[in-house]
Structures are given as structure tokens and as C-alpha cells.
Motif scaffolding. Structure first.
Motif, PDB file in Angstrom:
ATOM      1  N   PRO A 221      -6.938 -15.844  14.973  1.00 41.39           N
ATOM      2  CA  PRO A 221      -5.410 -15.312  14.950  1.00 41.39           C
ATOM      3  C   PRO A 221      -4.457 -17.131  15.277  1.00 41.39           C
TER       4      PRO A 221
ATOM      5  N   ASN B  99       4.584  -0.088  14.775  1.00 44.75           N
ATOM      6  CA  ASN B  99       5.398  -0.283  15.717  1.00 44.75           C
ATOM      7  C   ASN B  99       6.177  -2.158  15.996  1.00 44.75           C
TER       8      ASN B  99
ATOM      9  N   ILE C  67       6.508  -5.158  16.826  1.00 47.57           N
ATOM     10  CA  ILE C  67       6.902  -5.663  17.728  1.00 47.57           C
ATOM     11  C   ILE C  67       7.430  -7.507  17.451  1.00 47.57           C
TER      12      ILE C  67
ATOM     13  N   ARG D  53       8.992 -11.240  16.576  1.00 48.57           N
ATOM     14  CA  ARG D  53       7.695 -12.313  14.985  1.00 48.57           C
ATOM     15  C   ARG D  53       9.098 -12.325  13.943  1.00 48.57           C
TER      16      ARG D  53
ATOM     17  N   PHE E 232       7.276 -10.037   9.572  1.00 48.55           N
ATOM     18  CA  PHE E 232       6.628  -8.792  10.145  1.00 48.55           C
ATOM     19  C   PHE E 232       6.682  -7.692  10.582  1.00 48.55           C
TER      20      PHE E 232
ATOM     21  N   VAL F 171       3.438  -3.588  14.311  1.00 44.73           N
ATOM     22  CA  VAL F 171       1.538  -3.041  13.475  1.00 44.73           C
ATOM     23  C   VAL F 171       1.514  -1.886  13.277  1.00 44.73           C
TER      24      VAL F 171
ATOM     25  N   THR G 186      -1.669   1.477  13.717  1.00 43.84           N
ATOM     26  CA  THR G 186      -3.267   1.511  14.939  1.00 43.84           C
ATOM     27  C   THR G 186      -3.443   2.729  13.268  1.00 43.84           C
TER      28      THR G 186
ATOM     29  N   GLN H 260      -5.797  -2.955  15.147  1.00 41.23           N
ATOM     30  CA  GLN H 260      -4.014  -2.605  15.014  1.00 41.23           C
ATOM     31  C   GLN H 260      -4.040  -3.578  13.317  1.00 41.23           C
TER      32      GLN H 260
ATOM     33  N   ASN I 110      -1.520  -5.504  11.124  1.00 43.95           N
ATOM     34  CA  ASN I 110      -0.673  -6.384  10.708  1.00 43.95           C
ATOM     35  C   ASN I 110      -0.134  -5.853   9.907  1.00 43.95           C
TER      36      ASN I 110
ATOM     37  N   ASN J  54      12.971   2.479  21.108  1.00 40.64           N
ATOM     38  CA  ASN J  54      11.986   3.385  19.612  1.00 40.64           C
ATOM     39  C   ASN J  54      10.257   2.568  20.616  1.00 40.64           C
ATOM     40  N   GLU J  55      10.562   2.083  21.477  1.00 41.11           N
ATOM     41  CA  GLU J  55       8.882   1.691  21.323  1.00 41.11           C
ATOM     42  C   GLU J  55       8.861   1.486  22.901  1.00 41.11           C
TER      43      GLU J  55
ATOM     44  N   TYR K 184       7.124  -0.139  26.701  1.00 38.27           N
ATOM     45  CA  TYR K 184       6.589  -1.223  26.495  1.00 38.27           C
ATOM     46  C   TYR K 184       5.900  -1.062  28.069  1.00 38.27           C
TER      47      TYR K 184
ATOM     48  N   ASP L 160      -5.570  -5.351  23.823  1.00 35.29           N
ATOM     49  CA  ASP L 160      -5.630  -6.225  22.956  1.00 35.29           C
ATOM     50  C   ASP L 160      -4.491  -7.240  23.030  1.00 35.29           C
TER      51      ASP L 160
ATOM     52  N   ALA M  95      -2.083  -9.682  20.658  1.00 30.78           N
ATOM     53  CA  ALA M  95      -0.901  -9.186  20.196  1.00 30.78           C
ATOM     54  C   ALA M  95      -0.807 -10.531  18.794  1.00 30.78           C
ATOM     55  N   PRO M  96      -0.519  -9.837  18.026  1.00 26.26           N
ATOM     56  CA  PRO M  96       0.124 -10.534  16.445  1.00 26.26           C
ATOM     57  C   PRO M  96       0.596 -11.867  17.298  1.00 26.26           C
ATOM     58  N   ASN M  97      -0.312 -12.933  16.712  1.00 21.80           N
ATOM     59  CA  ASN M  97       0.246 -14.277  16.836  1.00 21.80           C
ATOM     60  C   ASN M  97       0.666 -14.999  16.114  1.00 21.80           C
TER      61      ASN M  97
ATOM     62  N   ILE N  59       5.077 -10.617  25.433  1.00 22.22           N
ATOM     63  CA  ILE N  59       4.410 -10.568  25.144  1.00 22.22           C
ATOM     64  C   ILE N  59       2.743 -10.851  25.895  1.00 22.22           C
TER      65      ILE N  59
ATOM     66  N   VAL O  45      -1.333  -5.822  23.812  1.00 19.06           N
ATOM     67  CA  VAL O  45      -1.029  -4.434  23.562  1.00 19.06           C
ATOM     68  C   VAL O  45      -2.080  -4.078  23.663  1.00 19.06           C
TER      69      VAL O  45
ATOM     70  N   ASN P  24      -3.712   0.130  22.603  1.00 19.90           N
ATOM     71  CA  ASN P  24      -3.556   1.516  21.802  1.00 19.90           C
ATOM     72  C   ASN P  24      -3.639   2.904  22.820  1.00 19.90           C
TER      73      ASN P  24
ATOM     74  N   GLY Q  54      -3.796   7.094  22.224  1.00 23.54           N
ATOM     75  CA  GLY Q  54      -3.553   8.352  21.442  1.00 23.54           C
ATOM     76  C   GLY Q  54      -2.674   7.116  20.003  1.00 23.54           C
TER      77      GLY Q  54
ATOM     78  N   LEU R 281       1.320   3.294  20.588  1.00 23.96           N
ATOM     79  CA  LEU R 281       1.081   1.711  21.362  1.00 23.96           C
ATOM     80  C   LEU R 281       1.820   1.107  22.194  1.00 23.96           C
TER      81      LEU R 281
ATOM     82  N   ILE S 114       3.274  -1.651  24.421  1.00 19.71           N
ATOM     83  CA  ILE S 114       3.413  -3.265  24.617  1.00 19.71           C
ATOM     84  C   ILE S 114       3.490  -4.117  25.451  1.00 19.71           C
TER      85      ILE S 114
END
Lengths: 341, 163
Positions: free
Chosen positions: A115, A224, A226, A229, A233, A236, A238, A243, A245, B27-28, B30, B118, B120-122, B132, B135, B137, B139, B142, B144
Motif C-alpha cells: 500500500p 465504512n 475512513i 482519505r 476513496f 472499505v 468487509t 477489506q 477499498n 455512524n462509524e 472507533y 489490520d 488502514a488503507p494507506n 488511524i 482497523v 473486523n 463480525g 469494522l 477503526i
């Protein structure tokens, strides 16, 4: 479709087609290896033929090969691309079809899985595309009814042979924000004379992706967000304990047209997964998968500022994606208009 | 045999279980390291501080101590929301300072192995991307994970201490 969206699409492809192609020398360019593909979803196409409405599909195999909307798609997590029944291949045949392009390309996989690829690395890695034997050598011909029909009724839109030249004389100084064009040309070369593409639609814009570059189709469920970003983007999702993207395709492809109004009008339904990566392009509608000829694509001779765009399918007037270049850009966190250098 | 046991022991040690306090924001879900959380308060009156940075909501009096409250939504680049009955102020310690962060609600404490976290998307370019740290999982959900120490830059932490 609203008038504004029509105009958006028209303007977009007007710009694409207006980009000048430099005069280049014609040489026998090598065919690169491609990354390992995930063919499981494509296999689903063969195993789940009932998900495709037969009436719509029957029309899709005519010589016009015009994209037709899919009336219904399976609600399962992984849904098959809307392949017409006549064009549907059995699993073994499809695996044979893809066998020539699933050869390991460790270098590319590493780049895709890393990444933290930098922009400079993108350019370098693409330049290192390893030549292999011509695709047609290992690829068996699969004759289906769809293929026969397409062959019997060639489209009237075929104008000339595709431009498949290796660019050797283009000065690097003019490539201000581009991946070396040799990479783009290899997309045309790594494909067979006939190849299948999946058409999908985003905000009125139709895009095509070669089936050999398709990792799968995933239904969008919960994305979700993030923080921090880029706008393109989306977040993500699941999927199979990992995940994906999610790329807001409209925001990525046409950021200049992407405003709040357009964003709210888009109803993303599916993710078009790119090869074996964890990138998925959000799309609203899957149209169909058809077999087309190379001559039906106006291949871009120069990568230019859009290395992700391999060319334009003439009949549908839609862009065909160079998935590997697109993945490289996404891995580097680059947007459509971001300079690579 | 002994060597393999040692390897397994080291692996188990590396795969330590961490506890995370989870909270909701736009709605997320953390998570923040439980070791940095001192307490969770219901929303109380926050006194604005003239001239304070934009990410500072104000100050509260916590048993005689003045605690600065951060506008977490603003910090995360999220739209503002009205305070309701589930709004909480989480008192945390980071960079040797005690501050409060305003969140939509506090959910629970979860246990995560390091191996369950894991990257996070970089692809982030914005400043908030560095908050961040991973992340996980859980269930269908997700989680964060937020690195509280990076919630503010060194200059901002220093600025905060002057309020």
C-alpha cells in the motif's frame, strides 16, 4: 437519465477522443505478463446462468453488441457479471481462456499488495513490464454461439485496424504526468484478437473492463468511511474477512464534474473488483459482457495523463480500462488528475 | 521440541490482547486504547474559550480541574451534529496531557489481539489520515482504531497546554 448527466458523458468522451496521438514508430512490442486473476466470480457466471435474464441477454449477442441493462442480479454477496447466455462460457472453457493471462507476475503482485507504493515506483514498475510469449500461443479458441454470431455479423462501426504501436520516439519531456506509454500498448497486445469485456455504468458514464482483468463483482452492503482519505476513496467494505477499498468511481474518473448534486444522484450497487487486488470500483449498473474485437477499440497510442484509460470502445463510445495502470495509481493514492511524477 | 515451544511462546507474547474503548462518531465505530481513557462523562456545559483553536470546543470543570474538550468531529473532518442524550465526553490522557474528546456515544470495551488488527488503507493525504492506526473486523462491523497521541501535532499539544 437527466440531461445534465448526458451532457457530462458527452463532454467527457469528447475530451477523451480529442486528445492528440503523437506519430510513433511501429515496432513489434513484447506482450507483458499479467497478474494472477481471480476467476471465481467469472466461474460463477458459468455455474449460475439463471441469474441473467434470458430476454435481455438474447438481445445482447447481436452484432450491435450494445450494452443492455440487466433486469435483475442475484442478491448473493458475489454476483456474476451479466453475461449473456449465448456468450456464457462453461467454467473449464473460461479457465482455458484466462490461462494465458494468469501467469505469475510476482513483481506486479508485490506492487499491488504494497500500500505504500510511491509515485516514482509506479512509473518504474510499469516500465519493467516483462515480455512473454504472445497470448494467442497459449490461448485456445473457444467458439460459442455468441462468438459465431458476432463473427458472422461484424459491426458497421469498424473503421480501421487498431493502432498497436510501441512508442519509442516520444520524448520523456512531454510525459509530464504519465506512465510510460509502452505499458498502455501492452494491454492491447496482451489481449486476444477477440476478448470479452464487461460494461458497467456510473453516473450515466459507461465503462468497460476486460474480463481477464476482472477480479469479481461484489454487491455493496455497508461501506465504512475512513477519515482523512481522498474524496474518491469511499471507504472499505468487509468481504471474506478482508477489506475491499471502495473507489467512488464517478469522483475518481470525472472529478471536475463531481459535485454535491451528482454525488447525491448516484446510487452505487456493485463493486467491480480489479484483478487480484483489494480495490473495487463502485458502479450503479452492470450492463453486459460481450466479446469484442480489437479493431472495435480505438486504442490510445500514448498513455498521456490517463494511463488508466486504454482506449475507447467505438460502438458503445465508452472508455476501456487499463486495470493494471489503474491499480498502480490507486495503490499510490493518486486520483485521476494527479500527476504521477 | 523446546525450541518450538519457545517460538510458540514468543508468538503468543507478540500477539498480546489489547483492550479498546469503542465510541461512535457519524455512524462509524472507533476504538481508543483503554489505558489512555480515564473516565467517561455525560455531556455537560462546555465553556467556550475566546481565541482558542478551532478544534477546541471549550473547557469543563472536572472536580476542580480545568479540562479542555476537543471537537472530535471537526478534528476528523466530519460534519457537526447536535448534542443528544447519548453524547459523551471521554476524558483521555495523551502526550502527558488530560483532555476531553466529544463523541456521539460510548459503546463498550473490546478485546483485540494484535494479529486481529489490520493496517488502514494507506491512501490518505489529509492530516486526519494519520489518526488511524489500524482497523479490525468484528463480525459485520469494522472497528477503526485511533492513535490518540497523533490526534494533535506537537505544536497543537503545546498550544493546548497554554489554554
Amino acid at each position: 437519465m437527466s440531461k445534465s448527466v448526458d451532457e457530462t458523458v458527452f463532454d467527457y468522451f469528447s475530451v477523451l477522443l480529442a486528445e492528440p496521438s503523437p506519430q510513433v514508430e511501429e515496432v513489434a512490442a513484447p506482450v507483458p505478463e499479467t497478474a494472477t486473476r481471480r476467476v471465481e466470480v467469472v466461474a460463477d457466471v458459468a455455474t449460475k446462468p439463471k441469474v441473467t435474464p434470458p430476454v435481455v441477454a438474447a438481445k445482447a449477442v447481436t452484432a450491435t453488441v450494445a450494452p443492455k441493462p440487466i433486469a435483475a442480479v442475484s442478491q448473493s454477496k458475489t454476483v456474476a457479471p451479466a453475461v449473456t447466455p449465448a456468450a456464457t462460457l462453461d467454467k473449464q472453457a473460461l479457465e482455458r481462456l484466462l490461462s494465458s493471462v494468469v501467469a505469475d507476475n510476482k513483481e506486479h503482485r508485490d506492487a499491488a499488495s504494497n500500500p505504500q507504493v510511491k509515485a516514482a515506483d509506479v512509473k518504474e514498475s510499469i516500465a519493467k513490464a516483462t515480455p512473454v510469449a504472445p497470448v494467442s500461443q497459449a490461448q485456445p479458441k473457444i467458439v460459442t454461439k455468441a462468438a459465431e454470431k458476432i463473427a458472422e455479423k461484424p459491426t458497421a462501426a469498424i473503421i480501421k485496424e487498431p493502432t498497436i504501436e510501441a512508442v519509442t520516439t516520444v520524448a520523456p519531456a512531454t510525459q509530464t504526468a504519465a506512465v510510460p506509454p509502452a505499458n498502455i500498448l501492452t494491454l492491447a497486445e496482451q489481449l486476444d484478437e477477440e476478448f470479452q469485456v464487461l460494461f458497467f455504468k456510473v453516473a450515466g458514464l459507461t465503462l468497460a473492463v476486460p474480463l481477464v482483468s476482472l477480479g469479481g463483482i461484489v454487491q455493496i452492503e455497508h461501506i465504512n468511511h475512513i477519515i482523512g482519505r481522498p474524496k474518491w476513496f469511499k471507504g472499505v467494505q468487509t468481504y471474506r474477512e478482508s477489506q475491499l477499498n471502495v473507489v467512488d468511481t464517478a469522483a475518481w474518473v470525472m472529478p471536475e464534474k463531481y459535485d454535491e448534486k451528482l454525488a447525491q444522484s448516484i446510487n452505487y450497487q456493485y463493486l467491480v473488483v480489479l484483478e487480484n487486488s483489494n480495490w473495487g470500483l463502485a458502479c450503479e449498473t452492470l450492463l453486459n459482457a460481450v466479446k469484442i474485437n480489437k479493431s472495435q477499440v480505438n486504442w490510445r497510442a500514448k498513455a498521456g495523463k490517463r494511463p488508466w484509460l486504454a482506449g475507447v470502445v467505438k460502438e458503445q463510445m465508452c472508455g476501456i480500462l487499463h486495470v493494471q495502470a489503474l491499480m498502480e495509481m490507486l495503490n499510490a493514492g493518486l486520483g485521476c488528475q494527479d500527476p504521477i511524477n | 521440541m523446546t525450541e518450538s515451544r519457545n517460538v510458540a511462546a514468543v508468538a503468543a507474547k507478540d500477539d498480546a490482547v489489547l483492550q479498546w474503548v469503542t465510541f461512535r462518531l457519524d455512524n462509524e465505530t472507533y476504538g481508543i486504547n483503554v489505558m489512555q481513557v480515564q473516565e467517561v462523562l455525560r455531556h455537560t456545559e462546555i465553556a467556550p474559550v475566546p481565541g482558542a483553536p478551532h478544534y477546541v470546543l471549550g473547557i469543563i470543570n472536572l472536580r476542580g480541574n480545568v479540562v479542555t474538550v476537543i471537537d472530535t468531529r471537526s478534528r476528523f473532518g466530519l460534519p457537526s451534529a447536535d448534542v443528544d442524550d447519548s453524547t459523551r465526553i471521554v476524558i483521555i490522557e495523551a502526550e502527558k496531557q488530560v483532555i476531553g474528546i466529544l463523541v456521539d456515544s460510548v459503546a463498550e470495551v473490546v478485546y483485540l489481539r494484535r494479529s486481529e488488527i489490520d493496517n488502514a488503507p494507506n491512501v490518505g493525504t489529509e492530516e486526519s489520515a494519520k489518526f488511524i492506526q489500524g482497523v479490525s473486523n468484528r463480525g459485520e462491523e469494522l472497528l477503526i482504531l485511533v492513535d490518540l497521541d497523533k490526534l494533535l501535532s506537537d505544536e497543537e499539544w503545546a498550544e493546548l497546554s497554554q489554554i
